[in-house]
Every structure is written in structure tokens, then in C-alpha cells.
Design a protein around this motif. Structure first.
Motif, PDB file in Angstrom:
ATOM      1  N   ALA A 463      14.427  54.115  43.518  1.00 59.51           N
ATOM      2  CA  ALA A 463      13.191  54.195  44.304  1.00 59.51           C
ATOM      3  C   ALA A 463      13.252  55.340  45.313  1.00 59.51           C
ATOM      4  O   ALA A 463      12.281  56.092  45.490  1.00 59.51           O
ATOM      5  CB  ALA A 463      12.935  52.869  45.012  1.00 59.51           C
ATOM      6  N   THR A 464      14.375  55.481  45.989  1.00 63.80           N
ATOM      7  CA  THR A 464      14.492  56.569  46.969  1.00 63.80           C
ATOM      8  C   THR A 464      14.524  57.926  46.273  1.00 63.80           C
ATOM      9  O   THR A 464      13.988  58.918  46.802  1.00 63.80           O
ATOM     10  CB  THR A 464      15.744  56.392  47.839  1.00 63.80           C
ATOM     11  N   ASN A 465      15.115  57.992  45.082  1.00 62.60           N
ATOM     12  CA  ASN A 465      15.110  59.254  44.331  1.00 62.60           C
ATOM     13  C   ASN A 465      13.699  59.635  43.897  1.00 62.60           C
ATOM     14  O   ASN A 465      13.333  60.823  43.876  1.00 62.60           O
ATOM     15  CB  ASN A 465      16.019  59.152  43.108  1.00 62.60           C
ATOM     16  N   LEU A 466      12.886  58.641  43.558  1.00 62.98           N
ATOM     17  CA  LEU A 466      11.502  58.932  43.189  1.00 62.98           C
ATOM     18  C   LEU A 466      10.719  59.430  44.402  1.00 62.98           C
ATOM     19  O   LEU A 466       9.828  60.282  44.266  1.00 62.98           O
ATOM     20  CB  LEU A 466      10.840  57.689  42.591  1.00 62.98           C
ATOM     21  N   LEU A 467      11.063  58.919  45.574  1.00 60.17           N
ATOM     22  CA  LEU A 467      10.423  59.433  46.785  1.00 60.17           C
ATOM     23  C   LEU A 467      10.833  60.888  47.030  1.00 60.17           C
ATOM     24  O   LEU A 467      10.013  61.725  47.443  1.00 60.17           O
ATOM     25  CB  LEU A 467      10.802  58.554  47.982  1.00 60.17           C
ATOM     26  N   GLU A 468      12.095  61.211  46.759  1.00 63.67           N
ATOM     27  CA  GLU A 468      12.543  62.599  46.860  1.00 63.67           C
ATOM     28  C   GLU A 468      11.840  63.469  45.817  1.00 63.67           C
ATOM     29  O   GLU A 468      11.511  64.629  46.082  1.00 63.67           O
ATOM     30  CB  GLU A 468      14.057  62.666  46.677  1.00 63.67           C
ATOM     31  N   ARG A 469      11.612  62.895  44.661  1.00 68.84           N
ATOM     32  CA  ARG A 469      10.892  63.628  43.630  1.00 68.84           C
ATOM     33  C   ARG A 469       9.476  63.972  44.101  1.00 68.84           C
ATOM     34  O   ARG A 469       8.968  65.070  43.839  1.00 68.84           O
ATOM     35  CB  ARG A 469      10.842  62.796  42.351  1.00 68.84           C
ATOM     36  N   LEU A 470       8.858  63.034  44.822  1.00 72.55           N
ATOM     37  CA  LEU A 470       7.552  63.318  45.397  1.00 72.55           C
ATOM     38  C   LEU A 470       7.645  64.489  46.370  1.00 72.55           C
ATOM     39  O   LEU A 470       6.790  65.376  46.375  1.00 72.55           O
ATOM     40  CB  LEU A 470       7.014  62.068  46.105  1.00 72.55           C
ATOM     41  N   ARG A 471       8.679  64.509  47.193  1.00 76.38           N
ATOM     42  CA  ARG A 471       8.829  65.609  48.148  1.00 76.38           C
ATOM     43  C   ARG A 471       8.942  66.942  47.434  1.00 76.38           C
ATOM     44  O   ARG A 471       8.331  67.943  47.840  1.00 76.38           O
ATOM     45  CB  ARG A 471      10.073  65.399  49.029  1.00 76.38           C
ATOM     46  N   LEU A 472       9.688  66.970  46.344  1.00 73.08           N
ATOM     47  CA  LEU A 472       9.866  68.215  45.612  1.00 73.08           C
ATOM     48  C   LEU A 472       8.546  68.702  45.001  1.00 73.08           C
ATOM     49  O   LEU A 472       8.307  69.906  44.915  1.00 73.08           O
ATOM     50  CB  LEU A 472      10.918  68.036  44.519  1.00 73.08           C
ATOM     51  N   THR A 473       7.688  67.787  44.598  1.00 73.43           N
ATOM     52  CA  THR A 473       6.389  68.206  44.074  1.00 73.43           C
ATOM     53  C   THR A 473       5.490  68.736  45.178  1.00 73.43           C
ATOM     54  O   THR A 473       4.535  69.472  44.911  1.00 73.43           O
ATOM     55  CB  THR A 473       5.672  67.048  43.358  1.00 73.43           C
ATOM     56  N   LEU A 474       5.790  68.373  46.433  1.00 72.60           N
ATOM     57  CA  LEU A 474       4.992  68.840  47.568  1.00 72.60           C
ATOM     58  C   LEU A 474       5.601  70.053  48.250  1.00 72.60           C
ATOM     59  O   LEU A 474       5.056  70.541  49.241  1.00 72.60           O
ATOM     60  CB  LEU A 474       4.866  67.712  48.610  1.00 72.60           C
ATOM     61  N   ASP A 475       6.719  70.540  47.744  1.00 69.43           N
ATOM     62  CA  ASP A 475       7.465  71.605  48.398  1.00 69.43           C
ATOM     63  C   ASP A 475       6.630  72.887  48.434  1.00 69.43           C
ATOM     64  O   ASP A 475       6.455  73.579  47.427  1.00 69.43           O
ATOM     65  CB  ASP A 475       8.775  71.849  47.648  1.00 69.43           C
ATOM     66  N   THR A 476       6.151  73.209  49.604  1.00 73.45           N
ATOM     67  CA  THR A 476       5.284  74.389  49.738  1.00 73.45           C
ATOM     68  C   THR A 476       6.060  75.691  49.643  1.00 73.45           C
ATOM     69  O   THR A 476       5.453  76.760  49.536  1.00 73.45           O
ATOM     70  CB  THR A 476       4.536  74.343  51.075  1.00 73.45           C
ATOM     71  N   ASP A 477       7.390  75.624  49.714  1.00 73.73           N
ATOM     72  CA  ASP A 477       8.181  76.839  49.542  1.00 73.73           C
ATOM     73  C   ASP A 477       8.311  77.232  48.076  1.00 73.73           C
ATOM     74  O   ASP A 477       8.728  78.351  47.757  1.00 73.73           O
ATOM     75  CB  ASP A 477       9.585  76.646  50.128  1.00 73.73           C
ATOM     76  N   ASN A 478       7.972  76.276  47.191  1.00 73.85           N
ATOM     77  CA  ASN A 478       8.073  76.540  45.769  1.00 73.85           C
ATOM     78  C   ASN A 478       6.933  77.473  45.352  1.00 73.85           C
ATOM     79  O   ASN A 478       5.805  77.341  45.804  1.00 73.85           O
ATOM     80  CB  ASN A 478       7.971  75.209  45.003  1.00 73.85           C
ATOM     81  N   ASN A 479       7.237  78.417  44.483  1.00 78.31           N
ATOM     82  CA  ASN A 479       6.198  79.341  44.037  1.00 78.31           C
ATOM     83  C   ASN A 479       5.068  78.633  43.286  1.00 78.31           C
ATOM     84  O   ASN A 479       3.952  79.119  43.226  1.00 78.31           O
ATOM     85  CB  ASN A 479       6.804  80.426  43.131  1.00 78.31           C
ATOM     86  N   ASN A 480       5.408  77.500  42.695  1.00 76.53           N
ATOM     87  CA  ASN A 480       4.399  76.715  41.977  1.00 76.53           C
ATOM     88  C   ASN A 480       4.514  75.267  42.445  1.00 76.53           C
ATOM     89  O   ASN A 480       5.191  74.461  41.823  1.00 76.53           O
ATOM     90  CB  ASN A 480       4.614  76.812  40.462  1.00 76.53           C
ATOM     91  N   PRO A 481       3.888  74.932  43.560  1.00 77.14           N
ATOM     92  CA  PRO A 481       4.082  73.602  44.140  1.00 77.14           C
ATOM     93  C   PRO A 481       3.607  72.467  43.257  1.00 77.14           C
ATOM     94  O   PRO A 481       3.982  71.329  43.489  1.00 77.14           O
ATOM     95  CB  PRO A 481       3.265  73.667  45.441  1.00 77.14           C
ATOM     96  N   ALA A 482       2.789  72.756  42.254  1.00 73.77           N
ATOM     97  CA  ALA A 482       2.300  71.685  41.387  1.00 73.77           C
ATOM     98  C   ALA A 482       3.200  71.458  40.178  1.00 73.77           C
ATOM     99  O   ALA A 482       2.957  70.584  39.376  1.00 73.77           O
ATOM    100  CB  ALA A 482       0.880  71.995  40.918  1.00 73.77           C
ATOM    101  N   MET A 483       4.267  72.265  40.050  1.00 72.40           N
ATOM    102  CA  MET A 483       5.108  72.156  38.863  1.00 72.40           C
ATOM    103  C   MET A 483       5.836  70.815  38.822  1.00 72.40           C
ATOM    104  O   MET A 483       6.063  70.178  39.841  1.00 72.40           O
ATOM    105  CB  MET A 483       6.142  73.288  38.830  1.00 72.40           C
ATOM    106  N   GLU A 484       6.204  70.396  37.613  1.00 74.36           N
ATOM    107  CA  GLU A 484       6.974  69.175  37.463  1.00 74.36           C
ATOM    108  C   GLU A 484       8.443  69.492  37.671  1.00 74.36           C
ATOM    109  O   GLU A 484       8.926  70.547  37.263  1.00 74.36           O
ATOM    110  CB  GLU A 484       6.739  68.582  36.055  1.00 74.36           C
ATOM    111  N   VAL A 485       9.141  68.576  38.334  1.00 76.50           N
ATOM    112  CA  VAL A 485      10.521  68.868  38.699  1.00 76.50           C
ATOM    113  C   VAL A 485      11.525  68.215  37.769  1.00 76.50           C
ATOM    114  O   VAL A 485      12.723  68.391  37.929  1.00 76.50           O
ATOM    115  CB  VAL A 485      10.810  68.426  40.135  1.00 76.50           C
ATOM    116  N   CYS A 486      11.050  67.435  36.803  1.00 76.95           N
ATOM    117  CA  CYS A 486      11.960  66.790  35.866  1.00 76.95           C
ATOM    118  C   CYS A 486      11.616  67.228  34.456  1.00 76.95           C
ATOM    119  O   CYS A 486      10.475  67.069  34.020  1.00 76.95           O
ATOM    120  CB  CYS A 486      11.864  65.271  35.991  1.00 76.95           C
ATOM    121  N   LEU A 487      12.569  67.809  33.761  1.00 79.00           N
ATOM    122  CA  LEU A 487      12.302  68.318  32.431  1.00 79.00           C
ATOM    123  C   LEU A 487      12.400  67.180  31.414  1.00 79.00           C
ATOM    124  O   LEU A 487      13.381  66.987  30.729  1.00 79.00           O
ATOM    125  CB  LEU A 487      13.297  69.425  32.080  1.00 79.00           C
TER     126      LEU A 487
END
Length: 492
Positions: A463-487
Motif C-alpha cells: 500500500a505504501t509503495n502504491l502511494l509512492e507510485r502515485l508520487r512518481l506519476t505526479l513528479d513535476t521534475d519528470n519530462n513527462n509527468p503523465a508517463m507510467e512508472v511501471c513497465l
């Protein structure tokens, strides 16, 4: 009496007990043993049959179902097709011929169910040809397990079945069959049983007025819609289900009513019927359907049943909690509306009063600035129950999170929102430090159980890892903030 067509021949079965399954009706009452019992829980697909009902054009449209967990009385007015009904004398149906030539059968026990799944796929191709993509093949065969083949020969059979001559069954030559089934279906909807509490019954109300009356007179009778969960009490727990009220023909429960603000979805609407709506309105919710049981189950299971069942590991309730859905409850004293967050009280305990039932679910229309993510964690990718399911909804306003809803399944005795964790994120700009605090809060907010699907610690970490996954999808430093972080092919 159950009045239906079986492989083109009319059948009238009398004195069938209420808790008889289609599989039992076939094998025990009618001596048709081609359909096999594997798991008796709707998981393996060995018992798959095809159910034909008239569509808007008057043709018979076929869908798969697990015969082991389908009430026999629900095939009243339908055309039931089993593996015995496909060949034309010694000439095999294209599905059977391709399975033989591609070596798609080894021990053969699961083969009848696989053939029936491919039969419905072949029928859909015949009516509306379309490319057999990997996604379509997985959807068609995801509910059929085979221990022998490794599935490649079965896939090969599916891909080449259209190359064979269309050797259709003899019953398909009868131009009157669709009209006969339609007439029988019309008669079935007009039947009104007189339940006898002393001898057992399978009552089939036609509208809400009849259903309210039955609930008033027989408050202890069990409600059955798709039966994909209830019937396990019979097959797995060996309980008697001798007093049943069937919801599948209550007209008002079959509607999807669109309003300016969203949709009222009748409690009897199947997930298969919901798929186009969800795909258009909530793609993340729609994508969950790829991992929500099997096509056989989705053809029969209802959202209303998934909610009213109140399982803490049901896939739908967390998503509806994240979306702020509203429930319409009905009963002898009339109807009332309730936010879904007030519906689940304790393990398998809900706010339904004596005689009440769930009649509809309101799903609000999405807004352009509100986001939804749904992530399911299970041991198998398809046709498996969640260990943890997370549904996160939020919107970003001037760089801060608003209307944060974090809902989980598998983390408590009920589907539940993480209120304290939501409060940490509400009104704040997403950052690593903020989400570190949120994850710590989440760990203290739930005390999940240990079971075969995951330990307490596994669920907390997940559950906490999924919350971190949410943070990564919101990462505004990412060039593509909408990208999926799990392949992962199913991660959306």
C-alpha cells in the motif's frame, strides 16, 4: 419448470431444486456430460457454456458463462449451447477442427470449456469481423485454465479457426430458432412464481413492486443476480440455497440512466454491459476490468452484487469510494440514498435494513481536472482476487493537491478510505518529503490481516509503495509527468 432450448432442441425440466446449477442440470438431470466440472468456483473454465439470447436485430447473440456457478433457473427462456452441440454429424465445427490440427488438447479435461470460449469468439467474428489481437484473445481465453498445453497451441487454434469451412451446427440451419427463443424469453419474463417458504423456491419478480413485496413477505430469502459469489456457498461450503429471489428480470435494475451529473447504474447491470461506459468516462476504471475476474464472470457479475456483497477484497468498492459514488437503497418502506462511504459498517455488514436491497449506484461524471488511478496487486495477472487494490482520485489546483481520495481494498475488514493520509496530502504541493509523511501515516492507519494472499506486512508495504507510485506519476521534475512508472502491460 425450466423451459429453454439446448443445442436447438426445446427442453422442459420440472421439479428442479432452487440451488441446482446449470452444470448439475446438464450432467445429472439431462445426462449431457460433455461439460466438465473442474474447480466448481468459476475459476478454471472447464464448465464453460454459451448462452444465446436475442439481440436488438432478432439474432441470437452468445456469451460465455461458468455453468458450475450459474443457477439453472436463470436459463429459462434462453438457448444453451454445449460442446455436444457444435459438430454437424461427423463434420467438426471450425473451432473443434482447429483445436485438433493445432494439438490444442492433451489430457482433454479442460478442452470442452476452451472450445466453448472459442465458439463465442468465432460467433462474434462471424457477426462482426475484427482483428484477433492479443488483447482480444486474452479476454476470450483468460477464464480457461489448462495445465498441459502451455496455451500456445490453443492460441494457434484461435488464430486459424477462421481458415476452416464454416461447418455450422445443424440447429443453426433453423431460421425459426431465434424467433422461438425470443418467444420463449418473452414468456419467461411474464412468469410470476408463487413462492412457498416451506418447500423452497426460486422467485423471479418482474419489477420493483414485485421485488418489494417479496422482500416484505420473505425477508430471509437470499437475493441472486449473477450468482458469481453467492453460488460458492453451495459448491464450496455445501450450504443449501433453497429460498432465492432472482433479480435478473427486474426491469428497473437493468437500466443505465444518464443525467447531467453522471449515471445511475442499475444494480442488475453486468460488468460486460458497463465496459463501453467505463471506457469512455473512466479509462482507469475500464482498464481494471481486464483484471476483474474472467470474461465468463464479467458476462454475469453485476456492480450491484459486488458492492452489496461487501467483501473487503472486492475490486469495485474502492474505486467507487474514490469517486464519491452514491447508492440508492430500496425496500418495503420505499427508497433512500446513501453515500457509499456510509454503506460499509463492518466485515460483511452494511447499512441495509431488514428487507432492503441495493437498486442503483450513481457514478458522477468526470471533470477535466480530476484524475483517477486504479492499481490492483494479485498473484496472477488475470482472473484472480486482489491482495491489495488502490484507487486514488485527486485534482491539482495551482500546484497543490485538492479533493484527495485514497481508497483501498484488502487493507481492512471493509473497503476503506485512508482519511488521515488524505488529510496529510490535502492542500499541499506534492513532494518527496510530503509523501514520506503520507506513507508513514498510511502505515499507522491500517492493520491488515494475514491470509493466503499476503501477510500483514506485505500489504502495508504494498500500500505504501502504491502511494509512492502515485508520487512518481505526479513528479513535476519528470519530462513527462503523465508517463507510467511501471513497465507492465496492465499498469495504467
Amino acid at each position: 419448470m425450466i423451459d429453454f432450448y439446448l443445442n436447438g432442441q426445446r427442453q422442459q425440466c420440472r421439479d428442479v431444486p432452487p440451488d441446482t446449477s446449470v452444470l448439475e442440470l446438464l450432467r445429472v438431470h439431462l445426462g449431457r456430460t460433455g461439460t466438465k466440472e473442474g474447480c466448481a468456483s468459476g475459476d478454471c473454465g472447464a464448465c464453460t457454456v454459451a448462452i444465446g439470447t436475442p439481440d436488438h436485430s432478432g439474432e441470437l447473440a452468445y456469451h460465455t458463462a461458468n455453468a458450475c456457478i450459474m443457477p439453472a433457473h436463470q436459463i429459462d427462456g434462453c438457448h444453451l449451447v454445449t460442446v455436444e452441440g457444435l459438430a454437424r454429424g461427423d463434420a467438426l465445427h471450425p473451432v473443434q477442427a482447429s483445436m485438433v490440427d493445432c494439438h490444442g488438447s492433451q489430457c482433454g479435461f479442460c478442452t470442452p470449456g476452451i472450445v466453448m470460449s472459442l465458439f463465442t469468439l468465432h460467433e462474434s467474428q462471424r457477426r462482426a469481423p475484427a482483428p484477433l489481437t492479443p488483447q482480444r484473445l486474452e479476454a476470450a481465453l483468460g477464464g480457461n485454465l489448462c495445465r498441459c498445453t502451455g496455451y500456445r497451441p490453443i492460441r494457434d487454434a484461435a488464430l486459424c479457426m477462421s481458415d476452416y469451412p464454416d461447418t455450422h451446427p445443424t440447429w443453426a440451419d433453423d431460421p425459426q430458432l431465434p424467433a422461438d427463443v425470443a418467444a420463449l424469453a418473452h414468456d419467461a419474463t411474464r412468469k410470476n412464481s408463487a413462492p412457498n417458504e416451506a418447500t423452497g423456491f426460486f422467485a423471479r419478480p418482474r419489477d420493483l413492486a414485485e421485488l418489494r413485496d417479496l422482500r416484505r413477505r420473505l425477508p430471509k430469502a437470499r437475493l441472486v443476480a449473477g450468482a458469481t459469489d453467492l453460488w460458492l456457498e453451495s459448491t464450496q461450503q455445501l450450504k443449501s440455497l433453497d429460498a432465492l429471489i432472482d433479480l435478473s428480470r427486474v426491469a428497473e435494475l437493468q437500466h443505465i440512466d444518464e443525467t447531467e451529473d453522471g449515471w445511475w447504474i442499475g444494480a442488475g447491470v453486468t460488468y460486460r454491459r458497463l465496459e463501453p461506459l467505463l471506457e469512455d468516462a473512466y479509462p482507469a476504471f475500464s482498464h481494471l476490468m481486464h483484471r476483474f475476474a474472467s470474461q465468463q464472470i464479467r458476462n454475469r457479475a453485476t456492480m450491484g452484487g459486488n458492492v452489496a456483497n461487501a467483501s473487503p477484497i472486492g475490486d469495485t468498492p474502492p474505486v467507487l469510494l474514490a469517486l464519491d459514488a452514491t447508492l440508492r437503497l430500496d425496500g418495503p418502506n420505499g427508497e433512500r440514498e446513501l453515500p457509499i462511504g456510509e454503506f460499509f459498517l463492518d466485515y460483511k455488514k452494511t447499512a441495509l435494513k431488514d428487507g432492503e436491497f441495493l437498486s442503483a449506484i450513481f457514478v458522477p461524471r468526470p471533470t477535466a481536472d480530476r484524475q483517477l488511478k486504479v492499481w490492483k496487486i494479485s498473484k496472477r495477472r488475470e482472473d484472480d482476487i486482489s491482495a491489495v487494490l488502490a484507487a486514488f482520485a485527486w485534482r491539482l489546483e495551482d500546484g497543490v493537491m485538492r479533493d484527495v481520495h485514497l481508497a483501498f481494498g484488502g487493507m481492512a475488514g471493509i473497503p476503506k478510505r485512508a482519511g488521515a493520509t488524505e488529510a496529510v496530502l490535502e492542500g499541499q504541493a506534492p513532494s518527496q518529503a510530503l509523501f514520506a509523511t503520507a506513507r508513514a501515516t498510511l502505515r499507522g492507519e491500517f492493520d491488515p490481516l494475514d491470509d493466503v494472499r499476503g501477510s500483514r506486512e506485505y500489504r502495508l508495504v504494498t500500500a505504501t509503495n502504491l502511494l509512492e507510485r502515485l508520487r512518481l506519476t505526479l513528479d513535476t521534475d519528470n519530462n513527462n509527468p503523465a508517463m507510467e512508472v511501471c513497465l507492465d502491460a496492465y499498469a495504467h
